[in-house]
Each structure stands twice: as C-alpha cells, then as structure tokens.
Design an enzyme around this catalytic site. Structure first.
Site, PDB file in Angstrom:
ATOM      1  CE1 TYR A   1      11.752  55.259  26.375  1.00 50.99           C
ATOM      2  CE2 TYR A   1      13.519  56.663  27.200  1.00 50.99           C
ATOM      3  CZ  TYR A   1      12.849  56.082  26.137  1.00 50.99           C
ATOM      4  OH  TYR A   1      13.268  56.308  24.848  1.00 50.99           O
TER       5      TYR A   1
ATOM      6  CG  ASP B   1      17.734  52.322  32.717  1.00 53.52           C
ATOM      7  OD1 ASP B   1      18.645  53.168  32.839  1.00 53.52           O
ATOM      8  OD2 ASP B   1      16.930  52.310  31.768  1.00 53.52           O
TER       9      ASP B   1
ATOM     10  CE  LYS C   1      18.293  60.831  29.845  1.00 54.29           C
ATOM     11  NZ  LYS C   1      17.372  59.728  30.044  1.00 54.29           N
TER      12      LYS C   1
END
Ligand SMILES: *Cc1c(COP(=O)(O)O)cnc(C)c1O
Length: 432
Positions: free
Chosen positions: A144, A239, A267
C-alpha cells in the site's frame, strides 16, 4: 463490556460521514461489529467513551512508537504553541528535521516534507516520471502506498503489462501505466522489464510489506530489484512510511543495506501529527520545483508543531533518556515473546495460524504458513480471524480490525502487557 456510548455515537456518525468514519478500515467492516470511540490514550492503553480500557496494538497504525501521549512529545508541542501554529514560511525546525532524517537515512541526500504518507509516495512517483521521462511504474500486490491514483492499481487479468484500477474513479488509462506484480516473484519482474523495460520510470515497494498483514522480503529480493532497476535506467523507490524509524532508525534500507534512489516516509516521523517526507539522490531531488520542472507543494508542509512532535518522537527513539532501555531492543524482546506465545496459543487450540514478525510489527494469519505475498495472505480464514478479533477486543486487547493489517508494539508496552495479551489470546483461540 458496556458499549452504549460508542453505539450511540456510531449511529450518529453513520448519518454524517460515509460509513461513519474518516478512513475506511476504522469502520470494522472486515471483522463485523461496530467501532468504539476513543476518549483518551496514554502509553500502550486506550480508553473508550464507555470507560473500557484496552491494551493497544494499533498505535495509530504505527506513529505512536513511544506510546500514546508521550510526555516528551507533549512537552515539545506545548513549548512551540505560543510561537504560532503555522507560518507558510521557512523556520529552523525544518533544518533540524532534515538533518535528523538524513543522519539515519543517508540515501535521502535531499528531502522535502509533506503532510501524509500518501503525498510522499505520490510525489516520489511523479518525480521519478519527471526525472526519467518515462510513464510506467512497477508496484507489488499487497503493498500500500496511500491513495494516489497511480498507486491504487491491482494486477490486470492475464495481461502482464496492464494494471486495472483498484478503486472506482481511477482512470483506466492511468492504471494501465502501472504494472502490478506479485511480491517476491523475480520471474514476474524480469518479464515486465523484458516487455517494457525502456518505459519503466520506477519500481516502488514497501521493502517490508506491512499493509496486507506482514510478510518479508526473501533473501536477495531487494538486491535483485536494485540491480534490475539500475540495469534498465529505472529508479528504485522504497516506501518506508511504515518501516521507517520502526524496524530500525534507518528503516528497512539500513537492515538490508540496499539503498533506494528515493524514499517515502511518514507515520513515525510525525509522532502522531500529520507529517510525510520524501527524498533521495540530490540529482533527482533537484528536479523538484523551484529548481526543476516537477511541481510539488504544500501550504502546511513542514508545519512547526508537527515537526516538533516528530522530532521529539525521533529523539525518544535514537537518543532515549539515560536509564531507559533502547526502544528497539525492548520492542524486539516483547515482539519475540508475543510471536512465540501467539503461535503456541494457536497450536494448543489446534487453529492453523502463521505468525510473522519484523521487530515491532506482527501479523497472525489464520492459515498455515509461510505467507510470502498477497495471494498467500488471501487464503487466510478471515471469518475465524473476525471472531478471534472480537474475542480479543472483549478481553481488552485492541488489534487492527482486519486480517490484512499488521499489529504494532510500542516502547510503552510491558512484559505484563504481553502476558495479559497471551492469556487473552489463549481464551480467544479456544472460544472460536
Ligand atoms: C500508511 C501508509 C501510507 C499512507 O500514509 P497516509 O499518511 O495514511 O497517507 C503509504 N505507504 C505506506 C507503506 C503506509 O504504511
């Protein structure tokens, strides 16, 4: 467990927000039942509006790695507040954040802050296209990268080279530029490069995929992607929005020793406030506006309050106060105990269960292992997982409400928390 206040709020939320939520996984659709509403969270504990307290293994989906409401982060934020919330102009914390990130992720020679992981990954893709002058990208099923159009693409049926939209609203013509392949599958990558090597701008992946449960790169896989991308003039994008500063300060690229051309972060670097960053080789980054032709911008990018929170989070990880254990070693120890304990609890209950882990991230797949890609993960018994999730929640353990999400430890979890969790797990497995 009383859930009345949460039920009432959710009933109201359903009329105000699609599905009652501001991000889909919160709606509990994958496990059945209804979400709870949070009143407060401290350390590894979360309390809902009915007064129920849970040991939390979601940790905001990763960012709260020191624990909720960590005093050093609260202090850093409150010290900044009187000086203004946002300037839309340069300020010194931007320098400090860039230096801190680069010290641990040296492949990010230059970087730019943004406001979410989605923006970071999306900007990497645009930059890779702008830098190489090519349009196609290669991604992997189950990885994702946020909800940017080019990245919400799944494998097309049969045809190797054409992805199809994974969401309504993503133009088919755009999705066709994304090649979506099985993770850990070298032959698929070779075939894609044989067919379209000269058109591929970048290969983007989560070096440790943590958004379809959790599976690991097989030995040599990241090195293989590095070599293949370089051989064809394509960029390699890691990522590390999830893995950055979580599996190690320098993320999966530190552990593997494989340097990408571009990295996306998010995050943990925001400590619970909205922050993203992307960066890489200076030569590539200098293609961004105002130096180069690739446009990217943000009114709130590098926001001082968000950076204060993020820097305090990073400091707690890389320079823990005297007398506190190294957070990574602490989480590794607890993670190992949780991993073994969950596996044993499942075995005692004769429940097929494959527990996989990378440091403080874990997943218990309800199937025999190993799980090495999305296709394997999808063979899990999601109905049984849903029942187990509900049994755990009823016993005060908050796990991610989907078989296809990872669990997260934070530095505030204790051995007693793990023991309580394993006692609950034992009962939950037996109750299925
Ligand atoms: C969470 C996540 C994103 C998206 O980040 P947001 O801040 O939710 O936009 C992108 N990539 C990975 C690997 C993630 O885990």
């Amino acid at each position: 467990m009383n859930r009345e206040a949460s039920r009432a709020l959710f009933a109201e939320a359903l009329g105000l927000m699609p599905g009652g939520v501001n991000s889909p996984v919160r709606a509990f659709r994958a496990v059945g039942g209804q979400p709870f509403f949070v009143r407060r969270a401290h350390g590894a504990r979360l309390t809902d509006v009915d007064g129920n307290t849970f040991i939390d293994y979601v940790c905001t989906w990763g960012p709260n790695i020191l624990g909720h409401a960590h005093p050093s982060i609260l202090r850093a934020v409150s010290e900044r507040l009187p000086d203004g919330l946002s300037f839309g102009a340069c300020h010194p914390l931007e320098i400090e954040m860039a230096k801190t990130i680069r010290a641990f992720v040296p492949s990010m020679e230059k970087l730019r802050m943004c406001n979410s992981g989605t923006e970071a990954a999306m900007s990497c893709v645009r930059l890779a296209r702008g830098f190489t002058g090519r349009d196609r990208i290669v991604k992997f099923e189950g990885c994702y990268h946020g909800h940017g159009d080019s990245l919400l693409v799944t494998a097309g049926s049969g045809a190797l080279t054409f992805g199809r939209p994974d969401s309504a609203g993503v133009p088919v013509a755009l999705a066709a530029l994304t090649i979506s392949l099985p993770f850990n599958d070298r032959e698929a990558v070779r075939a894609a490069f044989r067919e379209s090597g000269r058109e591929i701008a970048a290969v983007i992946l989560e070096p440790i995929p943590a958004n379809a449960g959790l599976y690991l790169p097989e030995a040599g896989w990241l090195e293989f992607l590095r070599e293949t991308a370089s051989a064809h003039g394509a960029l390699l994008i890691f990522d590390e929005v999830m893995s950055g500063f979580r599996v190690a300060p320098g993320g999966a690229q530190q552990i593997s020793g494989v340097p990408p051309d571009l990295t996306a972060l998010g995050k943990v670097i925001g400590g619970g406030l909205p922050v993203g960053a992307f960066g890489g080789r200076a030569e590539i980054m200098d293609h961004l506006a105002p130096l180069g032709p690739v446009y990217q911008a943000g009114t709130l990018s590098g926001n001082p309050i968000a950076l204060a929170a993020g820097l305090a989070n990073l400091r707690g990880l890389i320079a823990p106060p005297d007398g506190t254990p190294d957070p990574y070693a602490h989480m590794e120890r607890l993670g190992a105990a949780l991993e073994t304990g969950l596996r044993e609890a499942a075995r005692r209950a004769k429940r097929p269960c494959c527990v996989q882990r990378a440091g403080s991230m874990f997943c218990a797949y309800f199937r025999e292992g190993p799980v090495r890609n999305l296709a394997d993960a999808k063979l899990s018994d999601t109905a049984a997982f849903g029942r187990w999730f509900a049994e755990m929640l009823a016993r005060g353990i908050n796990l991610a409400p989907s078989q296809f999400e990872a669990g997260f430890l934070c530095a505030a979890h204790t051995e007693a928390d793990i023991e309580a969790t394993l006692r609950a797990a034992d009962k939950a497995f037996r109750a299925l």
